[in-house]
Scaffold this active site. Structure first.
Site, short mmCIF file in Angstrom:
data_model
loop_
_atom_site.label_atom_id
_atom_site.label_comp_id
_atom_site.label_asym_id
_atom_site.label_seq_id
_atom_site.Cartn_x
_atom_site.Cartn_y
_atom_site.Cartn_z
N LYS A 70 73.52 -141.99 -48.63
CA LYS A 70 74.69 -142.01 -47.82
C LYS A 70 75.95 -141.90 -48.11
O LYS A 70 76.95 -141.16 -47.93
CB LYS A 70 74.45 -143.30 -46.76
CG LYS A 70 73.14 -143.63 -46.10
CD LYS A 70 73.09 -144.72 -45.46
CE LYS A 70 72.93 -146.06 -46.25
NZ LYS A 70 71.70 -146.20 -47.36
N THR A 71 76.26 -142.79 -49.35
CA THR A 71 77.62 -142.58 -50.00
C THR A 71 77.72 -141.14 -50.60
O THR A 71 78.95 -140.67 -50.68
CB THR A 71 77.60 -143.56 -51.30
OG1 THR A 71 77.27 -144.78 -50.50
CG2 THR A 71 78.86 -143.85 -51.74
N ASP A 115 81.06 -148.44 -45.93
CA ASP A 115 79.65 -148.70 -46.14
C ASP A 115 79.45 -149.89 -45.31
O ASP A 115 80.16 -150.69 -44.88
CB ASP A 115 79.84 -148.87 -47.57
CG ASP A 115 78.23 -148.81 -48.13
OD1 ASP A 115 77.34 -148.01 -47.30
OD2 ASP A 115 77.91 -149.04 -49.28
N THR A 164 72.50 -149.47 -43.09
CA THR A 164 70.95 -149.42 -43.29
C THR A 164 70.39 -150.00 -42.01
O THR A 164 69.23 -150.05 -41.87
CB THR A 164 70.79 -150.60 -44.39
OG1 THR A 164 71.43 -151.66 -44.04
CG2 THR A 164 71.00 -150.01 -46.01
N ARG A 223 67.93 -143.26 -55.73
CA ARG A 223 68.69 -144.31 -56.64
C ARG A 223 67.61 -144.84 -57.64
O ARG A 223 67.94 -145.26 -58.71
CB ARG A 223 69.23 -145.32 -56.01
CG ARG A 223 69.98 -146.33 -56.75
CD ARG A 223 70.61 -147.53 -56.11
NE ARG A 223 72.05 -147.18 -55.58
CZ ARG A 223 72.45 -147.44 -54.48
NH1 ARG A 223 71.51 -148.20 -53.42
NH2 ARG A 223 73.57 -147.03 -53.68
#
Ligand code: ADP
Length: 348
Positions: A70-71, A115, A164, A223
């Protein structure tokens, strides 16, 4: 309870270390982004359109479990547009005035990234509505009978939200995002590609079969893939000649207590608790969280999505349930199998 950083090569690590690694390995341009093909294609179209129309990009909401990009998408877009980005997060915006510097500093066409936008308080949410819709904000000056509202014009910015939990976002907030993009877990092939690219960035020799093994045990999450690779590199440097071969990768993962399907200690502890303490469920998330001494959000955001996708657990209206696969994975017998076995024995 504070949220703990949980993603790691298997070893506990602090949030700063994770952030540094994310920043070092994050793609800069859309063409470097791996997987999520449909999302990339749609973004290319809106980028093209907004460049031709000379309009700012529409507001975009990205949702999906942590670590899926997302980031990354949010930071790639300003690079494509040649604009700036200001970054903040829902929990940091406790009051509407916390948003003011971001809104007033926003340049034409630039991006504000929030975020964990579902954690923004309602008052802040309501303050941002007119900014998103009409690029203006209403500021109240003074108090009581002397209070007056002034309307302030803003530059046309783009808001990118990441969450999320899109279900926790209010309807009006969700509706103000013209694009909603849901990010999915990555395939093993995509994560192998990521391993190879990032091993080159880290100048670490990585064998093809080792890349596949690390990818297979990364829970479908970039990640985590980066964390596994980082750990394997350290392991190879300390315990071998610096090359990540298949044997080195396997030894590194085993030392990090990452099992054959990629579950780490925390994931297995979840399953052990559900099965050992709650007899496989159904049980509520709060009870599980209290027993594990972890925040319920950590369970539902970081541990459960992959366990659900891989059908180790199911979510029923009465709570979480361990599946036959979970019992099998932990090498335990399902209680109903025992009962059936006993009855069968008795009837014989
Ligand atoms: P999120 O914001 O969803 O928690 P991030 O965007 O911070 O996840 O991703 C974590 C790391 O994973 C990034 O720093 C990047 O290195 C890597 N990553 C995520 N998605 C991709 C992708 N599609 N392609 C390549 N790397 C990715």
């Amino acid at each position: 309870m504070a949220r703990e950083p949980i993603v790691h090569g298997g070893q506990p690590e602090d949030a700063d270390e994770q952030r540094r690694r994310d920043a070092a390995l994050r793609p800069k341009r859309l063409r470097e982004v791996i997987g999520q093909k449909a999302v990339v294609q749609r973004l290319e179209i809106v980028l093209n359109a907004c460049k031709k129309l000379k309009e700012p990009l529409s507001h975009i909401l990205f949702d999906g479990p942590p670590g899926l990009g997302k980031t990354t998408f949010a930071t790639v877009l300003p690079n494509e547009l040649g604009t700036g980005i200001q970054m903040t997060s829902g929990p940091a915006l406790t009051n509407p005035k916390d948003l003011l510097p971001f809104l007033t500093n926003a340049e034409e066409g630039s991006i504000i990234f929030i975020d964990e936008i579902h954690r923004m308080p309602r008052a802040v949410e309501e303050f941002i509505y007119p900014a998103m819709e009409d690029f203006r904000i209403d500021i109240i000056l003074g108090e009581g009978i002397n209070a007056r509202t002034i309307s302030m014009k803003l530059k046309r910015f783009t808001l990118i939200g990441a969450t999320t939990r899109s279900g926790m976002l209010s309807g009006p907030m969700r509706d103000r995002f013209k694009m909603h993009e849901h990010l999915e877990f990555y395939s093993e092939a995509e994560l192998s590609q990521l391993m190879n690219i990032n091993a080159r960035k880290l100048q670490t020799p990585l064998a093809e079969d080792a890349a596949v093994e690390l990818a297979r045990r990364s829970r479908g999450t970039p990640r985590i893939a980066n964390a596994r690779l980082w750990w394997a590199r350290n392991f190879a440097t300390s315990e071998a000649d610096g090359n990540i071969t298949l044997d080195v990768a396997r030894a590194a993962l085993s030392m990090a207590e990452v099992d054959v399907v990629g579950l780490d200690k925390q994931d297995r502890r979840y399953l052990e608790t559900l099965i050992g303490v709650f007899s496989g469920g159904p049980t509520g998330i709060e009870a599980l969280a209290a027993t594990m001494n972890l925040p319920a959000d950590t369970l539902s955001d970081e541990i459960e999505p992959f366990l659900l996708r891989e059908q180790f657990i199911i979510r029923s209206p009465r709570g979480r349930l361990a599946t036959a696969r979970a019992y099998e994975h932990l090498g335990r017998k399902k209680p109903c199998d025992d009962v059936r076995g006993t009855l069968f024995d008795m009837s014989e």
